[in-house]
Design a protein around this motif. Structure first.
Motif: not given
Length: 397
Positions: A133-138, A200-205, A209-213
């Motif tokens: 959560n921390i690293g991916l956000t940064i 940007l997509w990884y951030f908003v995801e 905004l994560a897609a549902s499957y």
């Protein structure tokens, strides 16, 4: 906004954290060819080229013979021709490791560590080995800086296509580095755009905004619900036969086996759909009865899910095998160099050395980094943290 304002925005986006951006781009560039680095460093991964289809049941039986009671988590087909087939096992201490087999005879060729080049570089690049959560956000937040850098850079060169063929002038070092930064920036702008948009997509995801499957069906047998089933060879063969019968178009790339209660057999692969990960196509099999529980097809995913699926192939350059990976690697090095040349250009702008009295290159870069002040401290703190955590992880294996 006038040109001077756009230049300020370009400098604000790229300069203060240039050292950190350089590190992220460089580790990402190496990660593009990380599987090839593993191939070079571990002889067990090398195998004779083979064009024959993988006999998954025979492959599984040979993995069982080598496992010695350890749990089998995943079986994968060779990544490229000349690569061995790879299985991931979990030992009694809950540690993962890899075993490799020739793709034609299924002969065992050797072991490999879980933290290989691919895993290490991917995690270091993706989240600096910090909690996700921390690293991916940064890391993903740097995509905002990349967007500003890209847009402002193109605005500063309104007829940018003409600059593609304009070689750097060499009569003055400050002019040379500015021209080189412009030239490499224009040529690599397509990759910068891809990195910015997918970042940007990884951030908003990550933040809503994560897609549902479509849900995978649950296991049905009581034994599978209550225990982590060790799949019998005949059940495994039945699962593979289901896949061939129901999805003859599916090229199986991986088979996941239960390691926890309630987990099924999951078969992933590719079926000719553009820009999807292997998991976009799957079959879910009960690990006791071998009954087919559900299927998923990449072509039937929602638009939102297809966007999510496209992010990884586009970001990592895996969408066309060696061709795309080689292209990404070459231009990834160019992108990395932009952080260096940008620092040099900025140092020349703020120091105003006299003509003919410019110091050597390394002191110029040092002067640029010193001018970053807090940005340099933050950059080095994040980089050192990531490297220390990486070294600690590898030392603890």
């Amino acid at each position: 906004m006038n040109k001077q304002t756009w230049y300020k925005w370009h400098s604000y986006a790229g300069f203060p954290l240039a050292v950190f951006l350089c590190f992220i781009m460089f580790t990402g560039t190496l990660a593009v060819l990380s599987h090839e680095l593993d191939w070079l460093s571990n002889p067990a991964i090398r195998a004779p080229a083979s064009n024959q289809s993988l006999d998954w049941p025979a492959y599984y039986r040979n993995v069982l013979n080598v496992a010695n009671g350890d749990r089998i988590y995943q079986l994968s087909a060779p990544l490229h021709n000349g690569f061995a087939a790879e299985a991931i096992l979990i030992d009694k201490h809950a540690q993962r490791y890899r075993v490799f087999f020739k793709p034609d005879t299924y002969e065992y060729t050797g072991n490999g560590a879980w933290f290989n080049w691919q895993t290490t570089l991917r995690r270091l690049h993706r989240h600096l080995m910090l909690p996700l959560n921390i690293g991916l956000t940064i890391v993903s937040a740097t995509a905002f800086l990349l967007c500003v850098s890209l847009i402002s850079g193109l605005v500063l060169h309104p007829q940018w296509w003409r600059g593609l063929w304009r070689l750097p002038r060499q009569h003055n070092l400050r002019v040379f580095w500015g021209d080189l930064h412009r030239l490499t920036g224009l040529w690599s702008s397509w990759l910068l755009a891809i990195m910015a948009v997918t970042g940007l997509w990884y951030f908003v995801e990550k933040y809503g905004l994560a897609a549902s499957y479509p849900d995978n069906a649950p296991v049905t047998t009581e034994e599978a619900k209550e225990t982590a089933v060790r799949v019998q060879p005949d059940v495994f063969e039945k699962a593979i036969n289901h896949a061939h019968a129901i999805r003859p178009d599916l090229r199986i790339t991986s088979v996941f086996l239960p390691v926890k209660p309630g987990q099924p057999i999951r078969i992933d692969g590719q079926a000719g759909h553009i820009l999807v990960r292997d998991r976009a196509n799957n079959l879910i099999i009960d690990p006791v009865s071998g009954a087919l529980l559900s299927t998923r097809e990449g072509s039937q995913l929602s638009v939102h899910a297809r966007i999510s699926e496209a992010a990884d192939p586009l970001h990592f350059g895996t969408w066309s095998g060696y061709w795309s990976k080689s292209l990404y690697f070459a231009f990834g090095l160019v992108l990395t160099s932009l952080c260096v040349t940008g620092t040099i250009v900025y140092a020349h702008r703020i120091r105003k050395w006299r003509r003919g009295l410019t110091p050597p290159l390394l002191p110029v870069i040092g002067a640029g980094i010193t001018s970053m002040k807090v940005g340099a401290l933050v950059s080095f703190a994040l980089i050192v943290t990531g490297l220390v955590l990486t070294a600690s992880t590898l030392a603890g294996l």
